[in-house]
Every structure is written in structure tokens, then in C-alpha cells.
Design an enzyme around this catalytic site. Sequence first.
Site, mmCIF file in Angstrom:
data_model
loop_
_atom_site.group_PDB
_atom_site.id
_atom_site.type_symbol
_atom_site.label_atom_id
_atom_site.label_comp_id
_atom_site.label_asym_id
_atom_site.label_seq_id
_atom_site.Cartn_x
_atom_site.Cartn_y
_atom_site.Cartn_z
ATOM 1 N N GLU A 95 0.883 -1.312 0.016
ATOM 2 C CA GLU A 95 -0.037 -0.116 -0.046
ATOM 3 C C GLU A 95 0.918 1.340 -0.080
ATOM 4 O O GLU A 95 0.685 2.164 -0.484
ATOM 5 C CB GLU A 95 -0.875 0.038 1.335
ATOM 6 C CG GLU A 95 -2.029 -1.023 0.952
ATOM 7 C CD GLU A 95 -3.079 -1.373 2.278
ATOM 8 O OE1 GLU A 95 -2.479 -1.757 3.408
ATOM 9 O OE2 GLU A 95 -4.156 -1.065 2.137
ATOM 10 N N GLU A 115 -3.920 -9.710 3.291
ATOM 11 C CA GLU A 115 -4.600 -9.348 4.594
ATOM 12 C C GLU A 115 -5.639 -10.447 4.866
ATOM 13 O O GLU A 115 -6.183 -10.639 5.927
ATOM 14 C CB GLU A 115 -5.244 -7.744 4.502
ATOM 15 C CG GLU A 115 -4.035 -6.716 4.864
ATOM 16 C CD GLU A 115 -3.381 -6.341 3.267
ATOM 17 O OE1 GLU A 115 -3.352 -6.945 2.559
ATOM 18 O OE2 GLU A 115 -2.679 -5.266 3.619
HETATM 19 C C1 LIG Z 1 -12.517 0.120 14.814
HETATM 20 C C2 LIG Z 1 -12.127 0.701 13.695
HETATM 21 C C3 LIG Z 1 -10.613 0.496 13.132
HETATM 22 C C4 LIG Z 1 -10.444 1.258 11.841
HETATM 23 C C5 LIG Z 1 -8.938 1.052 11.662
HETATM 24 C C6 LIG Z 1 -8.839 1.685 10.536
HETATM 25 C C7 LIG Z 1 -7.213 1.938 10.327
HETATM 26 C C8 LIG Z 1 -6.417 0.642 10.593
HETATM 27 C C9 LIG Z 1 -5.178 0.832 9.677
HETATM 28 C C10 LIG Z 1 -4.337 -0.476 9.414
HETATM 29 C C11 LIG Z 1 -3.512 -0.434 8.413
HETATM 30 C C12 LIG Z 1 -3.605 -1.754 7.405
HETATM 31 C C13 LIG Z 1 -2.258 -1.846 6.799
HETATM 32 C C14 LIG Z 1 -2.190 -3.071 6.098
HETATM 33 O O1 LIG Z 1 -3.322 -3.087 5.088
HETATM 34 C C15 LIG Z 1 -2.299 -4.281 7.117
HETATM 35 C C16 LIG Z 1 -1.203 -5.225 7.031
HETATM 36 O O2 LIG Z 1 -0.481 -4.883 6.241
HETATM 37 S S1 LIG Z 1 -1.408 -6.829 7.520
HETATM 38 C C17 LIG Z 1 0.119 -7.610 7.228
HETATM 39 C C18 LIG Z 1 0.115 -8.361 5.895
HETATM 40 N N1 LIG Z 1 1.482 -9.330 5.699
HETATM 41 C C19 LIG Z 1 1.277 -10.209 5.768
HETATM 42 O O3 LIG Z 1 0.252 -10.898 6.042
HETATM 43 C C20 LIG Z 1 2.556 -10.928 5.705
HETATM 44 C C21 LIG Z 1 2.698 -12.183 6.568
HETATM 45 N N2 LIG Z 1 4.132 -12.597 6.386
HETATM 46 C C22 LIG Z 1 4.368 -13.620 5.624
HETATM 47 O O4 LIG Z 1 3.819 -13.839 4.529
HETATM 48 C C23 LIG Z 1 5.851 -14.256 5.708
HETATM 49 O O5 LIG Z 1 6.098 -14.246 6.978
HETATM 50 C C24 LIG Z 1 6.773 -13.593 4.672
HETATM 51 C C25 LIG Z 1 7.108 -12.048 4.828
HETATM 52 C C26 LIG Z 1 6.515 -13.946 3.288
HETATM 53 C C27 LIG Z 1 8.109 -14.047 4.874
HETATM 54 O O6 LIG Z 1 8.245 -15.555 4.935
HETATM 55 P P1 LIG Z 1 9.155 -16.404 5.478
HETATM 56 O O7 LIG Z 1 10.531 -16.143 5.001
HETATM 57 O O8 LIG Z 1 8.870 -18.027 5.400
HETATM 58 O O9 LIG Z 1 9.363 -16.208 7.149
HETATM 59 P P2 LIG Z 1 8.233 -16.337 8.206
HETATM 60 O O10 LIG Z 1 6.926 -16.595 7.689
HETATM 61 O O11 LIG Z 1 8.976 -17.370 9.054
HETATM 62 O O12 LIG Z 1 8.631 -15.099 9.089
HETATM 63 C C28 LIG Z 1 9.744 -15.023 10.123
HETATM 64 C C29 LIG Z 1 9.328 -14.223 11.147
HETATM 65 O O13 LIG Z 1 8.479 -13.143 11.063
HETATM 66 C C30 LIG Z 1 7.337 -12.999 11.497
HETATM 67 N N3 LIG Z 1 6.344 -12.272 10.898
HETATM 68 C C31 LIG Z 1 6.205 -12.288 9.254
HETATM 69 N N4 LIG Z 1 5.591 -11.353 8.995
HETATM 70 C C32 LIG Z 1 5.029 -10.686 10.033
HETATM 71 C C33 LIG Z 1 3.767 -9.655 10.229
HETATM 72 N N5 LIG Z 1 3.503 -9.157 9.244
HETATM 73 N N6 LIG Z 1 3.674 -9.308 11.407
HETATM 74 C C34 LIG Z 1 4.318 -10.047 12.530
HETATM 75 N N7 LIG Z 1 5.232 -10.703 12.433
HETATM 76 C C35 LIG Z 1 5.632 -11.225 11.086
HETATM 77 C C36 LIG Z 1 6.965 -14.351 11.517
HETATM 78 O O14 LIG Z 1 5.635 -14.584 12.311
HETATM 79 C C37 LIG Z 1 8.136 -15.225 12.132
HETATM 80 O O15 LIG Z 1 8.403 -15.165 13.429
HETATM 81 P P3 LIG Z 1 8.032 -16.023 14.224
HETATM 82 O O16 LIG Z 1 6.648 -16.364 14.381
HETATM 83 O O17 LIG Z 1 8.703 -17.407 13.833
HETATM 84 O O18 LIG Z 1 8.742 -15.582 15.516
#
Ligand SMILES: CCCCCCCCCCCCC[C@H](O)CC(=O)SCCNC(=O)CCNC(=O)[C@H](O)C(C)(C)COP(=O)(O)OP(=O)(O)OC[C@H]1O[C@@H](n2cnc3c(N)ncnc32)[C@H](O)[C@@H]1OP(=O)(O)O
Length: 717
Positions: A95, A115
Site C-alpha cells: 500500500e 490481509e
Molecule cells: C475499529 C475501527 C478500526 C479502523 C481502523 C482503520 C485503520 C487501520 C489501519 C490499518 C492499516 C492496515 C495496513 C495493512 O493493510 C495491514 C497489513 O499490512 S497486515 C500484514 C500483511 N502482511 C502479511 O500478512 C505478511 C505475513 N508474512 C508472511 O507472509 C511471511 O512471513 C513472509 C513475509 C512472506 C516471510 O516468510 P518467511 O521467509 O517464510 O518467514 P516467516 O513466515 O517464518 O516469518 C519470519 C518471522 O517473521 C514473523 N512475521 C512475518 N510477517 C509478519 C507480520 N506481518 N507481522 C508480524 N510478524 C511477522 C513471523 O511470525 C516469523 O516470526 P516467528 O513467528 O517465527 O517468531
Amino acid sequence: LSKSSQIVSGLALITFKLFLQALEDGLKKADADPSVKAVMICGENGKFSAGADIRGFSSPKRHGVALSPIVSLIESSEKPVVAAIEGVALGGGLEVALGCHYRVAHAKARMGLPEVTIGLLPGAEGTQRLPRLIGVPAALDMITTGKHIPATEALKLGLVDEIVEENTIEAAIRLANKVIGQPLEPRRLSLKPVPKLPNMEAFLREALVKVKRQARGCLAPELCVQAVRAATERPFAEGVRRERELFGLLLSSGQAQALQYAFFAERAVRRWAAPGGASWSSAAPQPVRKAAVIGLGTMGRGIVTSLVKANIPVVALEQDLEYLNKGRKAVMLLLEREAMKMEGGAQTLDFHNPARLQFTVDFDLLCDVDLVIEAVFENMALKKEIFHKLSKICKPGALLCTNTSALNIDEIASATNRPQQVIGTHFFSPAHVMRLLEIIYGRHTSPTAIATAMQLAKALKKVGVVVGNCFGFVGNRMMFPYVQQAVFLLEEGSRPEAVDQVLEDFGFKIGPFRMSDLAGLDVGWRSRKEQGLTGPSLAAGTPARQRHGQRYSPLPDLLCEQGRFGQKTGKGWYQYERAGGRTATPDPWLHDFLSQYRDTHGIQSRFIDQEEILERCLFSLINEGFAILAEGIASGPEHLDVIYINGYGWPKHRGGPMFYASTVGLPRVLAKLQKYSEAHPDVPGLRPNAFLKKLVAVRSPPLKEWMSYLSHQSPKL
Ligand SMILES: CCCCCCCCCCCCC[C@H](O)CC(=O)SCCNC(=O)CCNC(=O)[C@H](O)C(C)(C)COP(=O)(O)OP(=O)(O)OC[C@H]1O[C@@H](n2cnc3c(N)ncnc32)[C@H](O)[C@@H]1OP(=O)(O)O
Ligand SMILES: NC(=O)c1ccc[n+]([C@@H]2O[C@H](COP(=O)([O-])OP(=O)(O)OC[C@H]3O[C@@H](n4cnc5c(N)ncnc54)[C@H](O)[C@@H]3O)[C@@H](O)[C@H]2O)c1
């Protein structure tokens, strides 16, 4: 160039508040500095951004997270802003890139709005900008599936302006220099109209029907469609308001919490631990350069396919030439289908080369493999015979794995001269599709063997879950009381289609009776005969509906005696269009059969409501889960949940059975089990487990604390 551009460096994984502040400060500084002519935004360590910190969504302090104003700030900048995308640009990360005026990506980068997979929708205007950039069909596909797309595809879609093989940052700076002075209005996505479709309304309607069908009660995909619809119907600012509203709904739906729990649970189970202190952090895997599979039936053929897909050379062995030819044909068909799916992709399948895939009936060809997976009939004597043979033929370091669904790993290992290298690798059908690999350590299994099996799971792109040895391990052991309740409900007055409907409405891909017809009723029948529960070894005079003083239903045995094995014979709990048919239709014969059965056994048929069906099936399964935890068979509830989501079609948006129990409330689960147990005192599966009672007694602590209430020290995550 350093004078004309400024790098605002994000983090690979946004430490959200800090990152946002840094971005805002950097942008404002750049805007105010007349010597800066353009801005380039990149990540650190070769990664653009994985989006918002998912843990923040369930944190009570989440209110401060506001990405939208920053994205708007980027887009409204009077100086061109270029995103240099390396590694991943996901969620909020993408984004941010969409707010930029230009995007340059490395050829190996991946982009997506995942998401939806964590129960949300892109909440920083992504649902409004992406359709404006790449059109509604492509945007909707990305937003409702959450898939990551490679840079090459992003270029074709117009999501990025350029892809480069080498230094992305330099390329982005070059582009920034080139566009200085060019008008920015056409590059501001919020000002662009959404490209029209001749049949937009029909397209969106169909898209909604499709996601509703696929999502089976999961809310996020449906709300993603609604947000994109808003982009097509409303001006940008109003669309953003609608996006925010829908985001808020999802955030408070409970499903987002369940899906985010599942995200972290899947990662937590990688950190396995076994009694005796062995764990993921200390044990190193052995390389698997060549593998063998014994038995090319339902499971073996899928396992071979999986190994070939992972580029591991395989020797595939059968008992005789007839079975071998049958197995070879089946494997080739599967591999051809897989190759077709991969066509056009970067990877190809090299399965016609005998150095990569060899079919044989000669055990001596297994002398140089690093790992063997046995998938022959579920028969202890046969398995022991094979393992004895393997321990003589295979090289000393080779790992000997069994795909048994329930049998004792220690007894199988006792037939070998290397019990430390014997391990259960329980694949799920179809083995080349299902993500779960249940990894079962025996009393003597070495940490290296566990680490190697976990490494194998990773290579096969599966989720490995390490568990202890007991009849049925974790998944099937929890499944027994569930299926048992389903059958008891038929005895008492229900019908297969009614029970299946309730569990499919709950979100299971397939109810217990459809599942049983699909897997084949004969599989369980054989096992029950081996256990002496039915068939010729059953002691004369055993009551028809009792075994070892407990309630037993002979209904599945009676069906098998009639040759009704499920789909394969065209009849089971349902009828099918032909033997091997897949369309299940309620069967009047079965309804009559059930009435006669009840008459024979003097059972008063009664109406059973949906609540009772759901509770008896699910709570008995959950109850067994507590027993498994108490016995230290699994290290924590996350393990059980990951197993159920990935191997048994448990609806992910309900977070797995143990998470579900925590959302229902442990006191309620306990009270219901107590009630059903009183009504059915001869059913041990309904008797509340002592660990569940203990947790309720200590006021139902959060799930992550459950294991600390066990008196014995079971392996920890
Ligand atoms: C009540 C009214 C409310 C109104 C609110 C309105 C405003 C709110 C504003 C919100 C803004 C929203 C913004 C956005 O739209 C939302 C997001 O961005 S949500 C996040 C989206 N991203 C993901 O889903 C990515 C998830 N991650 C992955 O797919 C994979 O991890 C990867 C990045 C492709 C990497 O893969 P790998 O190399 O295989 O590694 P791992 O998966 O093992 O990850 C390593 C390690 O990192 C941790 N991790 C990865 N991504 C995240 C993350 N996004 N957040 C936290 N942690 C993350 C993962 O857990 C691993 O750690 P471990 O668990 O092993 O300790
Ligand atoms: N079918 C399932 O859904 C499923 C799921 C998980 C685990 N399992 C387990 O996987 C194993 C295999 O099950 P399946 O359903 O594939 O069985 P299957 O009957 O479809 O296939 C077994 C194969 O093993 C072969 N075989 C038998 N003896 C052999 C020998 N001595 N040497 C070489 N090959 C021999 C048979 O010829 C047959 O092709 C069992 O232990 C079963 O419990 C099955």
C-alpha cells in the site's frame, strides 16, 4: 544524485509506529528541502516490507496505527516518489508502494495484499488504489486470495513500472532522476478512474457468489469484494471511508483473531521439542539427497509425487510387477497433471529421467537412499517385516519412516537394528496436496531424525508437526471420538446428511460421513477387525452394541458387510452415481436400514437438533485434545490446531479446535460435556478430561498459558 533524492529507509518488517514516524518525518523533510528533487523509498536488508506487524491488531494499543495518512502524504508529494521493491512488498508495504508515483521491482521480488488470509482487508487504501492501477478483475483476484505475485507478473499487470535483475535501488534512483519535472497528476492513483468493464455489475455479483462459495463462512473475502465494489461506485474518498468501515467490522469479528492465531501457530510449531531436551534449536538435520517410497497405493503415489516436485530423486518400490505397473501409471498421471499446472512457471518436473524417478520391485536398489518412506497396508506384521528388511539393506545413516495412520512406532522400530532412525511421517490424503505432515517420534527416535523429518516437511512445502507416539497419534486420535459421536447420533435418530450439513455449515470442508465414504469404510473396518472389535475374532456372546463395557456402534461394520465401502463401491453412507462416483446423494435404502436397526435394538428414535450434533461431535474431539495435552503427546494446543487446520479441513477462521474451545469458553465446553456424559455414561469420550476441569477450576486462563497448569513438565514450544 544525493542532492536530488532522499532515501527514506523502511524496515523489512515494519516496527509499525517507528517506521511510520520515520517515513513521515523523512517525507516532510524532503518536501521542505528545495535541494531535494525526488524521493526514493526502499527497505532494508533486501526486503521492502512484509506490512503491518500482525501482533499489533490484537494488541489493546492498536489505535495509534494509521498508515493511510502516510500513503496520502506520499502520493500528494510535489516531488516524484519512487518505490524500490526488493524481497517482498506485502500488505501495508504494498500500500505504501501504491502511494508512490513509480514502482521499480527486483525480478525476484514478490508482491501481494495478504490481509484476507489473516481475516482482514487492505486497510490503508489498497482496495481503492489497486483497482485503479491494474483494473478490477486483477485487483479483486489479488485482494480476495491474498496471493503473492512474482515481479514478472506484476510488470504484466502494470503494478510495477520496471523490473531489474541487479541493483533495484540504483535503478529506482535512475528512474527518479529521469522523471524529475514531469507532471505528477497522472501518477496519483487516487485521481485516476477505475477502468470500466462492460459488465461490471454482473462481474462483481459473480465474484461475490464465488468467494462466498469458497470461503465457507469466512467473512474477509466477502468484505474484500464489497470494498472493491465501493471503489467502482464511489469517489476515492468515499471508497476509503467504506474500506475503513469494513476493516473495522473484520477487526472486531473474531475471525481475524482466529486467523492471526493460526498464522503464528503454524510458525510456532516449527520450534519443536521432544522429551529429553531435544529441540529445533539444538538438533541438525541430515541431508536427503535420495529417497525411496515403499508401496504405491493411495498414499505412496502421492508421496512419490511430492518428493519429485521437491526435486528429490526417488526410488519407488512395489511388491510385484502387477502392482508396480499400476502404481507407475498412477504416479505418472499425477506428475503429468502437476507438470501441466506448473507450465509456464520457472520450475519444471524432470520425472521421465530414471536418475530422478526409478520404479522397481528390487529392495536392493534401496541400498544408497538417505530416507525411506514405507506406505504399505496398515498391518503391523507386514510393516515389521519390511522394516527388518530395510535395516539390513539400507546404509547405516538412512532414516526409516513409516506412514502408518495409527500403529505403534516403537513396535515397528523394534524390528530394526536402528530404532533411533525410525520415525513416523504421517502424510494425509491426497499426499501431494494436503499440507500436513504429522511427525511421530518413538522412544528411541534421535533428535537428528526429528530434525531431518522436519526439514523434509519444509522441502515438500508442508507443515511438519512433531508429536509423541500413541494409538492414532494426535489427528486420528482426536478424530475417533468425533466420528464415534456422529455414528451414535445416527443410532439415536439422525441421518448422515443432517450430521454432515451441521459440520459443513460450521465450516468443515466435508462432514464425517462424506469423509468416511471418500476415505473408504473398509479402512476402519480392517483396523477394527485387527483390534478384535468385530469379525471372526470377536468373542462369542459379545453384546452387539457394547465392547469392553463401553458403548459401541456396529453400524459401520454392518455397512461393510453389505459391501458398502463408500465412493469406491458406489455406496456407503450415501449412494453415488457409480462405483468411484463422487456425487453423494442421500440413500433411502440407508434410511430404511437405520429404522430397522433401531427397531432391532429397541432404540427410540428422536429428533436431534443442530446444537446437539455440533456439540457432541466437536466437544468430544476437543475433550480428547485435552487428554493428549495432559499426556504430553503434543507440546501445546497450537500443535493440535495446526494439525486440524492443515490435515482435517477444520475451518481456519475458527482457529483450530483448541482455539475454538477457548472462544466458546472452557466452562461452557465442560458443562456441555458433563450434560452429555450424564446422558451417555457408557461413552468415555464424553467424560470431561481432568485437564479441562483443572483449567476451568483455575478460571480458564488464556490458551497460551494452558500448558503451565500441567503438573508434569511436558515439552514446551
Ligand atoms: C475499529 C475501527 C478500526 C479502523 C481502523 C482503520 C485503520 C487501520 C489501519 C490499518 C492499516 C492496515 C495496513 C495493512 O493493510 C495491514 C497489513 O499490512 S497486515 C500484514 C500483511 N502482511 C502479511 O500478512 C505478511 C505475513 N508474512 C508472511 O507472509 C511471511 O512471513 C513472509 C513475509 C512472506 C516471510 O516468510 P518467511 O521467509 O517464510 O518467514 P516467516 O513466515 O517464518 O516469518 C519470519 C518471522 O517473521 C514473523 N512475521 C512475518 N510477517 C509478519 C507480520 N506481518 N507481522 C508480524 N510478524 C511477522 C513471523 O511470525 C516469523 O516470526 P516467528 O513467528 O517465527 O517468531
Ligand atoms: N489412505 C489414507 O487415506 C491414508 C492416510 C494416511 C495414512 N495412511 C496409511 O498409509 C499406509 C498405506 O495406505 P494406503 O491407503 O496407501 O494403502 P493402499 O492399500 O492403497 O496401498 C498399499 C500399497 O502397498 C503395497 N504393498 C503391500 N505390501 C508390500 C510389500 N511387501 N512391498 C511393497 N509394497 C507393498 C500394495 O501393493 C499397495 O499398493 C497405511 O499404513 C495407511 O494406514 C493411509
